[in-house]
Design an enzyme around this catalytic site. Structure first.
Site, short mmCIF file in Angstrom:
data_model
loop_
_atom_site.label_atom_id
_atom_site.label_comp_id
_atom_site.label_asym_id
_atom_site.label_seq_id
_atom_site.Cartn_x
_atom_site.Cartn_y
_atom_site.Cartn_z
N THR A 153 0.84 -1.19 0.00
CA THR A 153 0.00 0.00 0.00
C THR A 153 0.88 1.24 0.00
O THR A 153 1.92 1.23 0.65
CB THR A 153 -0.84 0.01 1.29
OG1 THR A 153 -1.82 -1.01 1.16
CG2 THR A 153 -1.51 1.34 1.55
N ARG A 181 -13.65 -7.41 0.70
CA ARG A 181 -12.91 -7.13 1.94
C ARG A 181 -12.42 -5.67 1.96
O ARG A 181 -11.93 -5.15 0.97
CB ARG A 181 -11.73 -8.10 2.02
CG ARG A 181 -10.79 -7.88 3.20
CD ARG A 181 -9.59 -7.05 2.82
NE ARG A 181 -8.66 -6.88 3.93
CZ ARG A 181 -7.64 -6.03 3.90
NH1 ARG A 181 -7.42 -5.30 2.82
NH2 ARG A 181 -6.84 -5.91 4.93
N1 ASP Z 1 -3.08 -1.94 4.81
C1 ASP Z 1 -3.48 -2.53 3.54
C2 ASP Z 1 -4.77 -3.26 3.70
O1 ASP Z 1 -4.93 -3.94 4.70
C3 ASP Z 1 -2.48 -3.47 3.00
C4 ASP Z 1 -1.11 -2.89 2.78
O2 ASP Z 1 -0.61 -2.10 3.58
O3 ASP Z 1 -0.51 -3.23 1.75
O4 ASP Z 1 -5.59 -3.21 2.81
#
Ligand code: ASP
Length: 289
Positions: A153, A181
């Site tokens: 992310t 989700r």
């Molecule tokens: N925090 C993000 C999520 O749970 C995942 C990530 O940090 O890549 O969707």
């Protein structure tokens, strides 16, 4: 003054992925700082920086997002500004080229978060770029160049010359999760927050655990008495207590940077009017060296 910090995910970066992560972060930083140097707003800077990361398959957002259990790309993004406390977010959106720009358009609306087909319809109504949902899947080769880790992310926090603080996130979520989700990245107080009087913050990591421990809210409560690194460190200790992994970036109203992670790597780049030479690191320990 102006300042900008961004990250490419709390994850593991193998040696052959380091260049793609460093150069991707630097390209995005330069797009954001160009806006700030020209006197533009932190909103435009955060959007510009994240759009660059969304086009880069080294990162899990926009083009090159991970796939859910049905083999599809579903994305979340958000943007918040610390003067009006306006928030714009999109969740489990498909078939939009730049989720962060849809989130930015949502910032003007009374509704703060829109999900699924409604988010794509909103993007269409605003004339934002749509695409075939399958067109956002990068080839295995392209992905390999940038990442093998699970949390890619991206996030960006910026302060403009008018004292406006903005936080933004964009993600394809986590690999192989159930259709529909939603993680932390579009939830204010969890994956991000901005308050002109306190600071702004953006996280990457285990979304469910970040949400359960309201990480961004913890940083906001700690900022002031604590510096940005310390405030992030406290929050990350909380997520670690329940087995979570995270990395976060923060900026204070006076332009002090913070970043911390308990993931092995966390690609971060930053620059400010006080320190115009861009810095890019893959681990906090590199900064201390
Ligand atoms: N925090 C993000 C999520 O749970 C995942 C990530 O940090 O890549 O969707």
């Amino acid at each position: 003054m102006w300042a900008i910090i961004l990250h490419g995910g709390a994850k593991e970066i193998e040696p052959d992925e380091a260049d793609a992560n460093r150069s991707g972060c630097l390209r995005a930083l330069s797009a954001g700082r160009a806006v700030l140097e020209g006197g533009g707003s932190a909103l435009d800077a955060v959007e510009a920086a994240i759009r660059v990361l969304e086009d880069d398959p080294a990162f899990n957002c926009g083009y090159g997002s991970v796939l859910n259990a049905a083999g599809e790309v579903e994305m979340c993004a958000a943007i918040m500004e610390g003067r009006t406390f306006n928030v714009g977010g999109v969740s489990i959106v498909q078939g939009v080229r730049h989720p962060v720009s849809v989130a930015r358009a949502m910032l003007e609306e009374e509704t703060t978060l829109i999900a699924g087909p409604g988010a794509r319809a909103f993007a269409a109504e605003k004339g934002l770029e749509l695409c075939d949902p399958a067109a956002l899947r990068a080839s295995k080769d392209e992905k390999k160049r940038g990442r093998t880790g699970t949390h890619d992310t991206v996030g960006c926090v910026a302060l403009d010359r008018h004292g406006l603080l903005v936080a933004g996130t964009s993600t394809g979520g986590l690999d192989d999760t159930p259709v529909g989700r939603v993680g932390d990245s579009a939830l204010p107080g969890c994956g991000f927050y901005a308050d002109n009087d306190l600071g702004a913050v953006a996280f990457s990591g285990d979304g469910e655990r970040i949400a359960r421990k309201i990480l961004a809210a913890r940083v906001m409560h700690a900022l002031g008495p604590q510096g940005p690194d310390e405030a992030l460190g406290l929050a990350i200790r909380h997520v670690a207590q329940i087995g979570g992994e995270a990395g976060g970036i923060a900026l204070t109203p006076d332009g002090r940077f913070g970043w911390m992670h308990n993931s092995r790597e966390f690609a971060v780049a930053y620059a400010s009017s006080d320190q115009p030479e861009p810095r890019v690191y893959l681990r906090k320990a590199e900064e201390r060296e």
